[in-house]
Design an enzyme around this catalytic site. Structure first.
Site: not given
Length: 416
Positions: A131-132, A149, A184
């Site tokens: 998605i980044g 992030e 993460c």
């Protein structure tokens, strides 16, 4: 924990904001003499913050704190995968914060896509690399700066010099204590010597049973997998034929309750799914090597992680690892706790993200550093203005390069 960390971020911003906002005086040089100069922080403008589901309150409010501290207006898009928190934020933020400056937009893919089509002055995204890339492509249409992030496969390097009990506790706290691996910065895999692996595995097994009991499904301290989609994803990693015979501890699953027990795997092949994808769950492969230097080769063969962890008492090896491994952040002899230090920037590098935040770094992420040079009307050197004679050109070159002796020669008409 989420509320405490968000509260701490607020307290730091309130205490330090005046100093963060103060223009920074900087030196000038002979080229622009006489003058003074400073760096003035200013808001970027309208910021879009898209947060993640695994720590939905903290990962929403922490960047919001930095954005409003820097003077921006904010639209927050909480994750639809954590609908209860999204609904809570949508209800509470208008009640307690300035609704003309901070808005919450709930929804799923359609709403996020619509938001990304708008022109923003800053986009801050927390989530997956997949998605980044979509976020970054949308931002590129308007040349909007982004902070991403993301995540990655965070390694834990363990050498034989360690305190085994402490090492086991701290790895487990960072892996299963942090949302059952759904973080993460959660340890993604361990690398250790083949000869030392049995001792480390035994220590991990003993400590896991001490923390979560013989039947971890009965533990109140083990988080569930967030939804059926992620449960299926983790099951796919565990059912990969390449690792079916590599499970040495755990592996139990309860699909109805969305629970997967803490699971250890030994020497999963590097081309297996579990070693090529970010795990983001309670599975922990252990990779063995013949020499500790080989651990650095393993880490370097994979994309740069958001965090890297090293357990050792060997200072020489410690310096070698810190110098040679590129990661968003690194912790020696612990896991995950660096995010609680607001004096450190938190962010990724390469495929684990770009940009950083926390503390002053959040303020800077949502600010533009404006360069300001102040001059009066005295000291107006005529060499700046036409006609540009040979002498003027020499003086200008000397001023630009800082050649003071050459400047003196040029002023008095001598050849250097």
């Amino acid at each position: 924990m989420q509320i405490s960390l968000a509260k701490a971020s607020c307290q730091v911003a309130i205490k330090e904001l005046k100093s963060w906002m103060t223009p920074q005086k900087v030196s000038t040089n002979i080229t622009v003499f006489p003058s003074s100069a400073e760096i003035v922080p200013e808001p970027l403008g309208a910021a879009l913050i898209i947060s993640a589901w695994n720590y939905p309150f903290l990962l929403s409010m922490d960047p919001v704190i930095g954005a409003i501290a820097a003077g921006n207006v904010v639209v927050l898009k909480p994750s639809e995968v954590a609908p209860a928190t999204s609904s809570l934020l949508a209800r509470l933020i208008p009640q307690y914060l300035d609704n003309s400056a901070i808005r919450v937009v709930e929804g799923s893919v359609a709403e996020t896509t619509s938001l990304l089509e708008q022109k923003w002055d800053k986009i801050f995204y927390t989530g997956s690399g997949k998605i980044g890339r979509i976020v970054m492509a949308a931002a590129a249409k308007h040349l909007t700066p982004v902070t991403l992030e993301l995540g990655g496969k965070c390694p834990v390097i363990v050498d034989p010099t360690v305190d085994l009990e402490v090492t086991a506790r701290r790895i487990i706290a960072g892996k299963w204590g942090c949302n059952n691996g759904q973080a993460c910065i959660s340890p993604d895999y361990i690398i250790t010597l083949e000869s030392f692996a049995p001792k480390l595995i035994d220590a991990l097994k003993v400590t896991l049973e001490k923390f979560f009991g013989k039947d971890p499904f009965q533990s109140a301290d083990l988080s569930r997998i967030v939804n059926f989609s992620h449960f299926a994803r983790l099951t796919r990693l565990l059912d990969d034929p390449k690792v079916s015979d590599k499970v040495i501890y755990g592996g139990q699953r309860d699909e109805k309750r969305l629970i997967i027990a803490p699971t250890l795997l030994l020497d999963a092949p590097m081309d297996s799914l579990i070693m090529t994808e970010e795990i983001f769950g309670p599975l922990l492969p252990i990779i063995t090597v013949q020499k500790m230097e080989e651990a650095l080769e393993v880490v370097s063969s994979l994309p740069k992680p958001l965090a890297a962890y090293l357990f050792t008492k060997d200072k020489k090896f410690e310096r070698q690892v810190v110098a040679s491994i590129s990661a968003g952040g690194m912790v020696v002899n612990d896991t995950a706790i660096h995010l609680a230090n607001h004096h450190l920037p938190f962010g990724g590098v390469g495929e684990s993200g770009m940009g950083a935040y926390h503390g002053k770094f959040s303020f800077e992420t949502f600010s533009h550093k404006k360069a300001v040079l102040y001059r009066g009307f005295m000291g107006d050197l005529m060499v700046r203005y036409p006609p540009y004679t040979t002498r003027k050109q020499k003086i200008v070159r000397c001023l630009l390069t800082g050649d003071f002796l050459g400047l003196v020669y040029a002023l008095i008409g001598w050849n250097s």
